[in-house]
Design a protein around this motif. Structure first.
Motif, PDB file in Angstrom:
ATOM      1  N   VAL A 203      10.665   6.112   6.345  1.00  0.00           N
ATOM      2  CA  VAL A 203      10.497   6.470   4.935  1.00  0.00           C
ATOM      3  C   VAL A 203       9.895   5.283   4.200  1.00  0.00           C
ATOM      4  N   LEU A 204       8.892   5.561   3.394  1.00  0.00           N
ATOM      5  CA  LEU A 204       8.290   4.552   2.532  1.00  0.00           C
ATOM      6  C   LEU A 204       8.527   5.020   1.099  1.00  0.00           C
ATOM      7  N   VAL A 205       9.294   4.242   0.347  1.00  0.00           N
ATOM      8  CA  VAL A 205       9.569   4.551  -1.056  1.00  0.00           C
ATOM      9  C   VAL A 205       8.838   3.505  -1.888  1.00  0.00           C
ATOM     10  N   THR A 206       8.009   3.967  -2.800  1.00  0.00           N
ATOM     11  CA  THR A 206       7.279   3.034  -3.657  1.00  0.00           C
ATOM     12  C   THR A 206       7.531   3.388  -5.117  1.00  0.00           C
ATOM     13  N   PHE A 207       7.886   2.388  -5.898  1.00  0.00           N
ATOM     14  CA  PHE A 207       8.066   2.557  -7.337  1.00  0.00           C
ATOM     15  C   PHE A 207       6.760   2.166  -8.009  1.00  0.00           C
ATOM     16  N   TRP A 208       6.263   3.024  -8.882  1.00  0.00           N
ATOM     17  CA  TRP A 208       4.944   2.827  -9.466  1.00  0.00           C
ATOM     18  C   TRP A 208       4.916   3.331 -10.904  1.00  0.00           C
ATOM     19  N   ALA A 209       3.795   3.083 -11.559  1.00  0.00           N
ATOM     20  CA  ALA A 209       3.572   3.573 -12.918  1.00  0.00           C
ATOM     21  C   ALA A 209       2.082   3.896 -13.066  1.00  0.00           C
ATOM     22  N   THR A 210       1.787   4.861 -13.901  1.00  0.00           N
ATOM     23  CA  THR A 210       0.399   5.298 -14.078  1.00  0.00           C
ATOM     24  C   THR A 210      -0.465   4.243 -14.755  1.00  0.00           C
ATOM     25  N   ASP A 211       0.166   3.291 -15.457  1.00  0.00           N
ATOM     26  CA  ASP A 211      -0.609   2.250 -16.135  1.00  0.00           C
ATOM     27  C   ASP A 211      -0.592   0.920 -15.380  1.00  0.00           C
ATOM     28  N   CYS A 212      -0.209   0.945 -14.118  1.00  0.00           N
ATOM     29  CA  CYS A 212      -0.099  -0.260 -13.302  1.00  0.00           C
ATOM     30  C   CYS A 212      -1.325  -0.378 -12.392  1.00  0.00           C
TER      31      CYS A 212
ATOM     32  N   HIS B  79      -0.160   8.313   4.722  1.00  0.00           N
ATOM     33  CA  HIS B  79       0.358   9.682   4.831  1.00  0.00           C
ATOM     34  C   HIS B  79      -0.424  10.458   5.883  1.00  0.00           C
ATOM     35  N   ARG B  80      -1.729  10.387   5.803  1.00  0.00           N
ATOM     36  CA  ARG B  80      -2.563  11.128   6.767  1.00  0.00           C
ATOM     37  C   ARG B  80      -2.383  10.618   8.194  1.00  0.00           C
ATOM     38  N   GLN B  81      -2.240   9.318   8.337  1.00  0.00           N
ATOM     39  CA  GLN B  81      -2.146   8.725   9.669  1.00  0.00           C
ATOM     40  C   GLN B  81      -0.764   8.876  10.301  1.00  0.00           C
ATOM     41  N   TYR B  82       0.313   8.829   9.497  1.00  0.00           N
ATOM     42  CA  TYR B  82       1.661   8.753  10.062  1.00  0.00           C
ATOM     43  C   TYR B  82       2.589   9.919   9.733  1.00  0.00           C
ATOM     44  N   SER B  83       2.195  10.840   8.881  1.00  0.00           N
ATOM     45  CA  SER B  83       3.130  11.915   8.514  1.00  0.00           C
ATOM     46  C   SER B  83       3.495  12.777   9.722  1.00  0.00           C
ATOM     47  N   ASN B  84       2.552  13.035  10.610  1.00  0.00           N
ATOM     48  CA  ASN B  84       2.865  13.817  11.805  1.00  0.00           C
ATOM     49  C   ASN B  84       3.790  13.068  12.757  1.00  0.00           C
ATOM     50  N   ALA B  85       3.844  11.746  12.630  1.00  0.00           N
ATOM     51  CA  ALA B  85       4.732  10.924  13.458  1.00  0.00           C
ATOM     52  C   ALA B  85       6.093  10.746  12.790  1.00  0.00           C
ATOM     53  N   GLY B  86       6.304  11.397  11.657  1.00  0.00           N
ATOM     54  CA  GLY B  86       7.614  11.365  11.014  1.00  0.00           C
ATOM     55  C   GLY B  86       7.744  10.479   9.795  1.00  0.00           C
ATOM     56  N   LEU B  87       6.647   9.964   9.249  1.00  0.00           N
ATOM     57  CA  LEU B  87       6.729   9.148   8.048  1.00  0.00           C
ATOM     58  C   LEU B  87       6.793  10.039   6.808  1.00  0.00           C
ATOM     59  N   THR B  88       7.748   9.745   5.936  1.00  0.00           N
ATOM     60  CA  THR B  88       7.844  10.415   4.647  1.00  0.00           C
ATOM     61  C   THR B  88       7.571   9.368   3.574  1.00  0.00           C
ATOM     62  N   ILE B  89       6.630   9.655   2.700  1.00  0.00           N
ATOM     63  CA  ILE B  89       6.315   8.758   1.585  1.00  0.00           C
ATOM     64  C   ILE B  89       6.807   9.405   0.297  1.00  0.00           C
ATOM     65  N   ILE B  90       7.542   8.620  -0.483  1.00  0.00           N
ATOM     66  CA  ILE B  90       8.028   9.088  -1.783  1.00  0.00           C
ATOM     67  C   ILE B  90       7.595   8.063  -2.825  1.00  0.00           C
ATOM     68  N   ALA B  91       6.749   8.489  -3.748  1.00  0.00           N
ATOM     69  CA  ALA B  91       6.296   7.632  -4.848  1.00  0.00           C
ATOM     70  C   ALA B  91       7.147   7.967  -6.069  1.00  0.00           C
ATOM     71  N   VAL B  92       7.904   6.993  -6.539  1.00  0.00           N
ATOM     72  CA  VAL B  92       8.827   7.205  -7.656  1.00  0.00           C
ATOM     73  C   VAL B  92       8.224   6.616  -8.917  1.00  0.00           C
ATOM     74  N   ALA B  93       7.938   7.486  -9.886  1.00  0.00           N
ATOM     75  CA  ALA B  93       7.404   7.023 -11.168  1.00  0.00           C
ATOM     76  C   ALA B  93       8.528   6.378 -11.972  1.00  0.00           C
ATOM     77  N   MET B  94       8.229   5.264 -12.581  1.00  0.00           N
ATOM     78  CA  MET B  94       9.234   4.531 -13.360  1.00  0.00           C
ATOM     79  C   MET B  94       9.702   5.372 -14.559  1.00  0.00           C
ATOM     80  N   TYR B  95      10.897   5.077 -15.028  1.00  0.00           N
ATOM     81  CA  TYR B  95      11.541   5.854 -16.086  1.00  0.00           C
ATOM     82  C   TYR B  95      10.706   5.934 -17.360  1.00  0.00           C
TER      83      TYR B  95
END
Length: 163
Positions: free
Chosen positions: A54-63, A77-93
């Motif tokens: 799992v790759l969790v990234t915290f980000w913002a649209t103005d960053c 995502h394209r390279q590793y999702s079939n191998a079981g990678l889940t990417i979750i991009a978390v927008a800041m509050y």
């Protein structure tokens, strides 16, 4: 005397090596047991992702660094999702949900995008305040990398290939 000297030499080699390893991997700890709500209304529980990377990234649209990372995240995502990678991009509050959804649509993000309106997800990951901040979680649920600032694509690839 020779055995004592050998042990001393081994200690001189191993101790700095162990120190370097811990210095480069200070974040090896269990990932928090949190749930993410995506902009598509889906719920993702980290506990359910045990056995996956799992790759969790915290980000913002103005960053700027966050925007710079988007093509790398899409590629991972394209390279590793079939191998079981889940990417979750978390927008800041503080990021307005309509801007997050508009950017996700405009950039055609293929991975999960979650909102964190209360800041509880950022708090759960150690009070994340700077973006981008990325966490790599191994198959056992341990955080094996925490990176603040834009990550190096080659470094993430190498780590994924080793896990």
């Amino acid at each position: 005397m020779t055995l004592n000297r050998s042990i001393g030499i081994l200690a001189l080699i191993c101790l700095p090596a162990a120190g370097i390893w811990f210095w480069q991997n200070p974040t090896v700890r269990q990932a928090p047991q949190l749930s993410f709500k995506t902009i598509k209304g889906e719920r993702i529980d980290l506990a359910d992702l045990k056995g996956k990377l799992v790759l969790v990234t915290f980000w913002a649209t103005d960053c700027p660094g966050c925007i710079e990372e988007i093509p790398h995240l899409v590629e991972l995502h394209r390279q590793y999702s079939n191998a079981g990678l889940t990417i979750i991009a978390v927008a800041m509050y503080y990021d307005p949900p309509n801007r997050v959804m508009a950017m996700a649509k405009a950039k055609q993000l293929p991975y999960a995008v979650a909102l964190d309106p209360s800041g509880s997800l950022a708090q759960g990951f150690g009070n994340v305040q700077l973006t981008p901040t990325t966490f790599l979680i191994d198959r056992t649920g341990r955080i094996v990398l925490q990176n603040t600032g834009a990550f190096e694509l080659q470094d993430i690839r190498q780590r994924l290939n080793q896990l």
